[in-house]
Design a protein around this motif. Structure first.
Motif, short mmCIF file in Angstrom:
data_model
loop_
_atom_site.label_atom_id
_atom_site.label_comp_id
_atom_site.label_asym_id
_atom_site.label_seq_id
_atom_site.Cartn_x
_atom_site.Cartn_y
_atom_site.Cartn_z
N ARG A 207 -14.41 11.75 -2.98
CA ARG A 207 -14.52 11.05 -3.80
C ARG A 207 -14.56 11.54 -4.90
N TYR B 149 1.07 -1.34 0.18
CA TYR B 149 0.10 0.03 -0.15
C TYR B 149 0.48 0.65 0.16
N ARG C 87 -11.96 0.53 5.58
CA ARG C 87 -13.14 -0.23 6.41
C ARG C 87 -12.30 0.48 7.78
N THR D 217 -15.85 6.00 3.04
CA THR D 217 -16.47 6.82 2.74
C THR D 217 -17.47 7.08 2.93
N ARG E 255 -9.41 5.12 -8.47
CA ARG E 255 -9.24 5.81 -8.07
C ARG E 255 -8.86 7.07 -7.93
N GLU F 138 -13.58 8.95 -12.49
CA GLU F 138 -13.41 6.96 -12.34
C GLU F 138 -14.08 6.65 -13.90
N ASP G 9 -10.29 1.90 -0.71
CA ASP G 9 -11.61 1.21 -0.06
C ASP G 9 -11.21 0.15 1.42
N GLN H 173 -9.45 -0.02 -13.99
CA GLN H 173 -9.70 0.25 -12.98
C GLN H 173 -8.99 1.76 -12.80
N ALA I 195 -17.64 1.23 5.77
CA ALA I 195 -17.03 2.03 5.10
C ALA I 195 -16.00 3.11 6.00
N LEU J 204 -8.45 -3.48 5.49
CA LEU J 204 -7.68 -3.08 4.68
C LEU J 204 -7.94 -3.90 3.30
N TYR K 142 -9.70 6.70 1.57
CA TYR K 142 -10.86 6.56 0.92
C TYR K 142 -10.53 5.57 -0.89
N ALA K 143 -9.16 6.03 -1.16
CA ALA K 143 -8.35 5.53 -2.64
C ALA K 143 -8.49 3.98 -3.02
#
Length: 330
Positions: A273, A87, A174, A190, A261, A278, A172, A259, A188, A217, A169-170
């Motif tokens: 976000r 990460y 929690r 977000t 972000r 995106e 994902d 994909q 989450a 993560l 946030y990028a």
């Protein structure tokens, strides 16, 4: 600083019980934001619950990805090999924030809970709905150079200042929290922070007494770990909050984007976000023209105030720069 009661918690159960029993109680960990607010008479807790002895510092692999303890410091997190390898976006964001000394003290849970740096929030002689509900928003018609351009309301134009959360946030992430009754839930990332609406005094969706236990993560999708970048634009090179920041991550198949972000920081009451940016990127060739279209989409709904219109163009250019670096084109 006003008088307060000090309680040292021996475990999570006693911590949540001690805090939930008093409406104006606060958890104390690194204290790098809370103590400043207390000295400025912005925060006035009647009880501090010291949680620094709780076993919440571990950073470990899980079946789903990685669990980062809420009491691990920013320095421990940024430098951990599992974070650096899998990460790197999170490491970049943490290192971009504050000074080395503050990162050595600041905890991950406290970082998520840090409050706005709006000048009107810190100045107790000025109206601020976030500090005192119903008093008004001095920044909306005042000096609002650092204020929000997205998601603000008539009640509040403050921004969320953190770097770490923008990266989360990028990724994902929690947030695992524990309630006073012992039950745990996952939020989450977000959904963790709030937009101001009519209740700007509420920064997040934690219930009183809930304790952040860890940040979870997922395993990075595709090539997100390799194609990511955190860009922070600020008034000076070090120890300054962002005027605009961008966390960008791409999953690429050759030169095509599978994909994406795109998260902007310091433009709203929470990290922003951009689903619009995106959507523009997915399926497209990774090049500057594509990134410019994504940047336009990200800032299309911006509503600048009297003194912060510069953030719109700065945001566009920052999105392009971050995506260029994430794609390894710059």
């Amino acid at each position: 600083m006003r008088p307060f009661e000090y309680v040292r918690a021996a475990d999570a159960a006693s911590a949540t019980a001690a805090l939930s029993a008093m409406p104006q109680a606060r958890y104390l960990a690194g204290g790098s934001n809370l103590l400043d607010l207390m000295k400025e008479d912005v925060e006035r807790p009647t009880r501090l619950v010291d949680i620094t002895r709780l076993p919440l510092r571990e950073i470990q692999r899980t079946r789903a990805g990685l669990s980062i303890g809420a009491l691990a410091t920013n320095t421990e997190t940024a430098n951990h090999p599992l974070v650096r390898e899998n990460y790197p976006l999170l490491t970049q964001a943490i290192v971009a924030g504050a000074s080395g000394q503050l990162r050595n003290m600041a905890t991950n849970g406290g970082n998520l809970l840090q409050r706005t740096r709006c000048n009107y929030f810190y100045d107790t002689s000025m109206p601020c709905n976030k500090r005192e509900a119903g008093s008004g928003c001095g920044a909306r018609e005042g000096l609002n150079r650092i204020s929000a351009i997205m998601g603000w309301s008539e009640a509040c134009v403050a921004t969320y200042p953190g770097d770490m959360a923008t990266a989360l946030y990028a990724l994902d992430a929690r947030v695992r929290v524990r309630a006073p009754d012992g039950r745990e839930r996952l939020i989450a990332i977000t959904d963790f922070h709030r937009l101001p609406g009519d209740t700007p005094e509420r920064d997040n969706n934690l219930a009183h007494g809930e304790l952040i236990v860890a940040i979870e993560l997922p395993v990075p999708a595709g090539e997100f770990a390799r194609h990511s970048h955190y860009l922070k634009v600020r008034d000076r090179a070090s120890y300054a909050f962002a005027m605009v920041s961008v966390a960008a991550a791409l999953d690429m198949d050759g030169s095509r984007i599978r994909q994406a972000r795109v998260v902007l920081g310091s433009v709203a009451h929470k990290p922003w976000r951009s689903a619009e940016a995106e959507a523009v990127l997915v399926g497209q060739r990774a090049d500057e023209a594509t990134f410019k279209r994504a940047a336009d989409a990200a800032l299309r709904d911006a509503r600048p105030l009297a003194h912060n219109a510069y953030k719109v163009e700065l945001g566009r250019r920052s999105v392009v720069r971050a995506l260029m670096r994430a794609s390894r084109l710059a």
